[in-house]
Scaffold this active site. Structure first.
Site, PDB file in Angstrom:
ATOM      1  N   CYS A   1      24.218  -2.870  16.414  1.00  0.00           N
ATOM      2  CA  CYS A   1      24.482  -1.381  16.131  1.00  0.00           C
ATOM      3  C   CYS A   1      25.185  -0.902  17.164  1.00  0.00           C
ATOM      4  CB  CYS A   1      22.945  -0.771  16.070  1.00  0.00           C
ATOM      5  SG  CYS A   1      22.284  -1.747  14.581  1.00  0.00           S
TER       6      CYS A   1
ATOM      7  N   ASN B   1       9.692  -7.994   4.231  1.00  0.00           N
ATOM      8  CA  ASN B   1       8.958  -6.600   4.594  1.00  0.00           C
ATOM      9  C   ASN B   1      10.331  -5.847   5.651  1.00  0.00           C
ATOM     10  OD1 ASN B   1       9.383  -8.167   7.060  1.00  0.00           O
ATOM     11  ND2 ASN B   1       7.389  -7.900   7.897  1.00  0.00           N
TER      12      ASN B   1
ATOM     13  N   HIS C   1      19.518   5.762  18.081  1.00  0.00           N
ATOM     14  CA  HIS C   1      19.782   4.582  17.163  1.00  0.00           C
ATOM     15  C   HIS C   1      18.451   4.974  16.369  1.00  0.00           C
ATOM     16  CE1 HIS C   1      20.397   1.165  14.656  1.00  0.00           C
ATOM     17  NE2 HIS C   1      19.541   0.759  15.242  1.00  0.00           N
TER      18      HIS C   1
ATOM     19  N   THR D   1      14.013  -1.493   5.167  1.00  0.00           N
ATOM     20  CA  THR D   1      14.840  -0.817   6.449  1.00  0.00           C
ATOM     21  C   THR D   1      16.297  -0.856   6.361  1.00  0.00           C
ATOM     22  OG1 THR D   1      14.503  -2.691   7.960  1.00  0.00           O
ATOM     23  CG2 THR D   1      12.642  -0.978   8.125  1.00  0.00           C
TER      24      THR D   1
ATOM     25  N   SER E   1      21.071  -4.898  18.713  1.00  0.00           N
ATOM     26  CA  SER E   1      20.143  -6.045  19.033  1.00  0.00           C
ATOM     27  C   SER E   1      20.907  -7.029  19.736  1.00  0.00           C
ATOM     28  CB  SER E   1      19.708  -6.556  17.694  1.00  0.00           C
ATOM     29  OG  SER E   1      18.724  -5.754  17.063  1.00  0.00           O
TER      30      SER E   1
ATOM     31  N   GLU F   1       0.899  -1.339   0.121  1.00  0.00           N
ATOM     32  CA  GLU F   1       0.212   0.013  -0.132  1.00  0.00           C
ATOM     33  C   GLU F   1       0.819   1.196   0.117  1.00  0.00           C
ATOM     34  OE1 GLU F   1      -3.338   1.258   2.597  1.00  0.00           O
ATOM     35  OE2 GLU F   1      -3.120  -0.753   3.053  1.00  0.00           O
ATOM     36  N   ALA F   2       0.278   2.198  -0.851  1.00  0.00           N
ATOM     37  CA  ALA F   2       1.181   3.282  -0.597  1.00  0.00           C
ATOM     38  C   ALA F   2       1.348   4.068   0.730  1.00  0.00           C
ATOM     39  CB  ALA F   2       0.555   4.568  -1.757  1.00  0.00           C
TER      40      ALA F   2
ATOM     41  N   ASN G   1      18.990   2.658   7.580  1.00  0.00           N
ATOM     42  CA  ASN G   1      19.743   2.300   8.898  1.00  0.00           C
ATOM     43  C   ASN G   1      21.174   2.050   8.479  1.00  0.00           C
ATOM     44  OD1 ASN G   1      20.294   1.227  11.159  1.00  0.00           O
ATOM     45  ND2 ASN G   1      19.059  -0.282  11.071  1.00  0.00           N
TER      46      ASN G   1
ATOM     47  N   GLU H   1      29.380  -4.411  12.681  1.00  0.00           N
ATOM     48  CA  GLU H   1      28.558  -5.764  12.627  1.00  0.00           C
ATOM     49  C   GLU H   1      28.679  -6.530  11.026  1.00  0.00           C
ATOM     50  OE1 GLU H   1      24.480  -6.189  12.377  1.00  0.00           O
ATOM     51  OE2 GLU H   1      24.038  -4.014  13.323  1.00  0.00           O
TER      52      GLU H   1
HETATM   53  P1  HMG Z   1       5.990  -4.857   8.805  1.00  0.00           P
HETATM   54  O1  HMG Z   1       5.545  -5.901   8.792  1.00  0.00           O
HETATM   55  O2  HMG Z   1       6.031  -4.096   7.403  1.00  0.00           O
HETATM   56  O3  HMG Z   1       5.285  -3.715   9.723  1.00  0.00           O
HETATM   57  O4  HMG Z   1       7.480  -4.566   9.254  1.00  0.00           O
HETATM   58  P2  HMG Z   1       3.801  -3.188   9.800  1.00  0.00           P
HETATM   59  O5  HMG Z   1       2.882  -4.021   8.893  1.00  0.00           O
HETATM   60  O6  HMG Z   1       3.493  -3.419  11.421  1.00  0.00           O
HETATM   61  O7  HMG Z   1       3.920  -1.634   9.230  1.00  0.00           O
HETATM   62  C1  HMG Z   1       4.728  -0.748   9.742  1.00  0.00           C
HETATM   63  C2  HMG Z   1       3.831   0.504  10.090  1.00  0.00           C
HETATM   64  O8  HMG Z   1       3.616   0.857   9.104  1.00  0.00           O
HETATM   65  C3  HMG Z   1       2.753   0.433  11.108  1.00  0.00           C
HETATM   66  O9  HMG Z   1       2.989   1.343  11.972  1.00  0.00           O
HETATM   67  C4  HMG Z   1       1.563   0.236  10.036  1.00  0.00           C
HETATM   68  O10 HMG Z   1       0.237   0.764  10.682  1.00  0.00           O
HETATM   69  C5  HMG Z   1       2.239   1.534   9.266  1.00  0.00           C
HETATM   70  P3  HMG Z   1       2.403   1.254  13.484  1.00  0.00           P
HETATM   71  O11 HMG Z   1       1.098   0.621  13.510  1.00  0.00           O
HETATM   72  O12 HMG Z   1       3.514   0.341  13.955  1.00  0.00           O
HETATM   73  O13 HMG Z   1       2.689   2.589  14.068  1.00  0.00           O
HETATM   74  N1  HMG Z   1       1.507   1.201   7.919  1.00  0.00           N
HETATM   75  C6  HMG Z   1       1.109   2.464   7.114  1.00  0.00           C
HETATM   76  N2  HMG Z   1       1.013   3.658   7.392  1.00  0.00           N
HETATM   77  C7  HMG Z   1       0.839   4.388   6.347  1.00  0.00           C
HETATM   78  N3  HMG Z   1       0.151   4.149   5.263  1.00  0.00           N
HETATM   79  C8  HMG Z   1      -0.007   2.894   4.906  1.00  0.00           C
HETATM   80  C9  HMG Z   1       0.564   1.901   6.007  1.00  0.00           C
HETATM   81  N4  HMG Z   1       0.693   0.584   5.711  1.00  0.00           N
HETATM   82  C10 HMG Z   1       0.995   0.122   7.035  1.00  0.00           C
HETATM   83  N5  HMG Z   1      -0.590   2.447   3.657  1.00  0.00           N
HETATM   84  C11 HMG Z   1       9.309  -3.906  10.617  1.00  0.00           C
HETATM   85  C12 HMG Z   1       8.032  -3.549   9.938  1.00  0.00           C
HETATM   86  C13 HMG Z   1      10.067  -2.531  10.950  1.00  0.00           C
HETATM   87  C14 HMG Z   1       9.014  -4.896  11.770  1.00  0.00           C
HETATM   88  C15 HMG Z   1      10.199  -4.677   9.453  1.00  0.00           C
HETATM   89  O14 HMG Z   1      10.744  -4.003   8.474  1.00  0.00           O
HETATM   90  C16 HMG Z   1      11.542  -5.236  10.191  1.00  0.00           C
HETATM   91  O15 HMG Z   1      11.744  -6.409  10.566  1.00  0.00           O
HETATM   92  N6  HMG Z   1      12.762  -4.220  10.063  1.00  0.00           N
HETATM   93  C17 HMG Z   1      13.977  -4.794  10.558  1.00  0.00           C
HETATM   94  C18 HMG Z   1      14.185  -4.813  12.033  1.00  0.00           C
HETATM   95  C19 HMG Z   1      13.881  -3.416  12.671  1.00  0.00           C
HETATM   96  O16 HMG Z   1      14.419  -2.528  12.210  1.00  0.00           O
HETATM   97  N7  HMG Z   1      13.919  -3.238  13.935  1.00  0.00           N
HETATM   98  C20 HMG Z   1      13.804  -2.084  14.732  1.00  0.00           C
HETATM   99  C21 HMG Z   1      14.238  -2.216  16.340  1.00  0.00           C
HETATM  100  S1  HMG Z   1      15.671  -3.203  16.532  1.00  0.00           S
HETATM  101  C22 HMG Z   1      16.896  -2.202  16.033  1.00  0.00           C
HETATM  102  O17 HMG Z   1      16.952  -1.002  15.815  1.00  0.00           O
HETATM  103  C23 HMG Z   1      17.944  -2.959  15.833  1.00  0.00           C
HETATM  104  C24 HMG Z   1      18.822  -3.052  14.285  1.00  0.00           C
HETATM  105  O18 HMG Z   1      19.099  -1.800  13.956  1.00  0.00           O
HETATM  106  C25 HMG Z   1      19.698  -4.079  14.018  1.00  0.00           C
HETATM  107  C26 HMG Z   1      21.213  -4.031  14.774  1.00  0.00           C
HETATM  108  O19 HMG Z   1      20.919  -3.658  16.166  1.00  0.00           O
HETATM  109  O20 HMG Z   1      22.132  -4.295  14.588  1.00  0.00           O
HETATM  110  C27 HMG Z   1      17.654  -3.618  13.365  1.00  0.00           C
END
Ligand code: HMG
EC number: 2.3.3.10
Length: 460
Positions: A119, A157, A254, A161, A367, A33-34, A333, A85
């Site tokens: 990170c 998904n 971060h 990111t 993480s 979705e957009a 990121n 990392e």
């Molecule tokens: P997802 O399945 O795409 O998430 O995964 P979603 O379906 O929950 O959607 C995300 C948000 O978009 C939601 O907002 C939706 O409502 C919204 P929320 O309800 O949470 O506020 N959304 C929309 N908004 C507007 N218009 C639309 C629309 N559709 C949906 N049309 C996820 C998202 C971040 C989980 C995934 O991308 C992922 O797994 N990413 C990698 C992990 C990550 O970044 N984790 C963050 C914390 S951990 C961390 O920071 C450490 C890290 O940097 C690694 C390290 O330490 O080395 C990752």
């Protein structure tokens, strides 16, 4: 009291790839979705590396740029730490590759190696450098802290990111951004939220929802111990009042994706609210009254709390944090370098006068997990030619540099990801690609020989 005064960041250099993919293009390409990536995650563009770049080349470039710009002699550095990392060798540190840059100077007396935990490695390196400077082993020279990563995910998904980049920081005494002594709130625990057990692939395993909860829990805990420590310091000075976000003028985090950060600042406001007394007439908590009896740890997935918090904290977000997300929203990121890219963005969007005398709070999360909340005190002197003014003006071209990158289609981005998969851990090859796609002065991988020895060259 023989410690050097105000150890912290003197200079800062940022590197990001010269190509990016637009997140609206990715939304279409991935048939979602957009608004899912651009609004839901708060991401505008994502930088990515070709097969001609690896973690060594990123770090070579950012260190070379820092040393050339500041014109510091190569023998003025006594410690060099790398946080990353993005591991391409289980034994040989990126730091050893960077020693190549020091070769002509003859300076080999440089402590420090690589530090790894997701990170958090950049922050651990920064702490190591500062600890060295405040110890009996310090020999009066500067430290360099280098952090960098290539953040890539498989199709799915998590892919939007991703990102890539590196930051180099010159650490020394009398710094315009001084680390505040005694103020580190840390939380560490064993979690499998994001990790890289698959040695045959560049991609992590990630439990996205769990990772967000882990991040927020770590933030709560770090904030609580930071607050306790600063209040204890204050008590010794005869000040007895609660610490709140009002005591931090700017707050950086971060940034795995920008929406996460807006929610994180909101969460700190919830922490303040829940630990404030019932009779507080603080109008900034308007709209939160209904949550007075909640426990912090019960609110991670509560959408009503989320909504009310985002509204109540919006003005504060605009003032304290929004400017720090400029690089993150345009590049994605950068793992270990994400927090320090936020610092650069914050500096790039304020004048030295705005920043002078302020406190910058910083939350680092890796993480697995390791997290700290700490702070910088910005020097009072913002006059032309002062270290603060020089630091601020040195990063002011960040928006211009980002705007000069090349926009690639999602098809081209996917093709490059496929190439990276194909060449990952291969030996005996010269990476294909056009060095004209790199910024001038960028180091790149020229050849990996049959013994996995890597040779780098620099684009003129
Ligand atoms: P997802 O399945 O795409 O998430 O995964 P979603 O379906 O929950 O959607 C995300 C948000 O978009 C939601 O907002 C939706 O409502 C919204 P929320 O309800 O949470 O506020 N959304 C929309 N908004 C507007 N218009 C639309 C629309 N559709 C949906 N049309 C996820 C998202 C971040 C989980 C995934 O991308 C992922 O797994 N990413 C990698 C992990 C990550 O970044 N984790 C963050 C914390 S951990 C961390 O920071 C450490 C890290 O940097 C690694 C390290 O330490 O080395 C990752």
């Amino acid at each position: 009291d023989t410690w050097p005064k105000d150890v912290g960041i003197l200079e800062l250099e940022v590197y990001f790839p010269a190509q990016y993919v637009d997140q609206t293009d990715l939304e279409k390409y991935n048939n979602v979705e957009a608004g899912k990536y651009t609004v839901g995650l708060g991401q505008t563009q994502m930088g990515f590396c070709s097969v001609q770049e690896d973690i060594n080349s990123l770090c070579l470039t950012v260190v070379q740029r820092l040393m050339e710009r500041t014109q510091l002699p190569w023998d003025s550095v006594g410690r060099l730490e790398v946080g990353t990392e993005t591991i391409i060798d289980k034994s040989k540190a990126v730091k050893t590759v960077l020693m190549e840059l020091f070769q002509d100077s003859g300076n080999t007396d440089i402590e420090g190696i690589d530090t790894t935990n997701a990170c958090y490695g950049g922050t651990a390196s920064l702490f190591n450098a500062a600890n060295w400077m405040e110890s009996s082993y310090w020999d009066g020279r500067y430290a360099l802290v280098v952090c960098g990563d290539i953040a890539v995910y498989p199709n799915g998904n998590a892919r939007p990111t991703g990102g890539a980049g590196a930051v180099a920081m010159l650490i020394g005494p009398n710094a315009p951004l001084a680390l505040e002594q005694g103020l580190r709130g840390t939380h560490m625990e064993n979690a499998y939220d994001f990790y890289k057990p698959n040695l045959a692939s560049e991609y992590p395993l990630v439990d996205g929802k769990l990772s967000i909860q882990c991040y927020l829990r770590a933030l709560d805990r770090c904030y609580a111990s930071y607050r306790r420590k600063i209040q204890n310091q204050w008590k010794q000075d005869g000040i007895d009042r609660p610490f709140t976000l009002d005591d931090i003028q700017y707050m950086i985090f971060h940034t795995p994706f920008c929406k996460m950060v807006q929610k994180s600042l909101a969460r700190l406001m919830l922490s303040d609210f829940l630990s404030s007394s019932n009779d507080t007439q603080n109008t900034s908590y308007k709209g939160l009254e209904a949550f007075r009896n909640l426990k912090l740890e019960e609110t991670y997935t509560n959408k009503d709390v989320d909504k009310a918090l985002l509204k109540a904290s919006l003005e504060m977000f605009n003032k304290k944090t929004r400017a720090s997300l400029y690089l993150s929203t345009h590049n994605g990121n950068m793992y270990t370098s994400s927090l320090y890219g936020c610092l650069a963005s914050l500096l790039a969007h304020h004048s030295a006068q705005d920043l002078a005398g302020s406190r910058i709070g910083a939350f680092s999360y890796g993480s697995g997990l390791a997290a700290s909340l700490f702070s910088f005190r910005v020097s009072q002197n913002a006059s032309p030619g002062s270290p603060l003014e020089k630091l601020v003006s040195s990063v002011s071209d960040l928006p211009k540099r980002l705007a000069s990158r090349k926009r690639m289609s999602p098809e081209e981005f996917t093709e490059v990801m496929n190439q990276r998969e194909q060449f990952y851990h291969k030996a005996n090859f010269s990476p294909p690609g056009d060095t004209n796609n790199l910024f001038p002065g960028t180091w790149y991988l020229e050849r990996v020989d049959e013994m996995h020895r890597r040779k780098y060259a620099r684009r003129p």
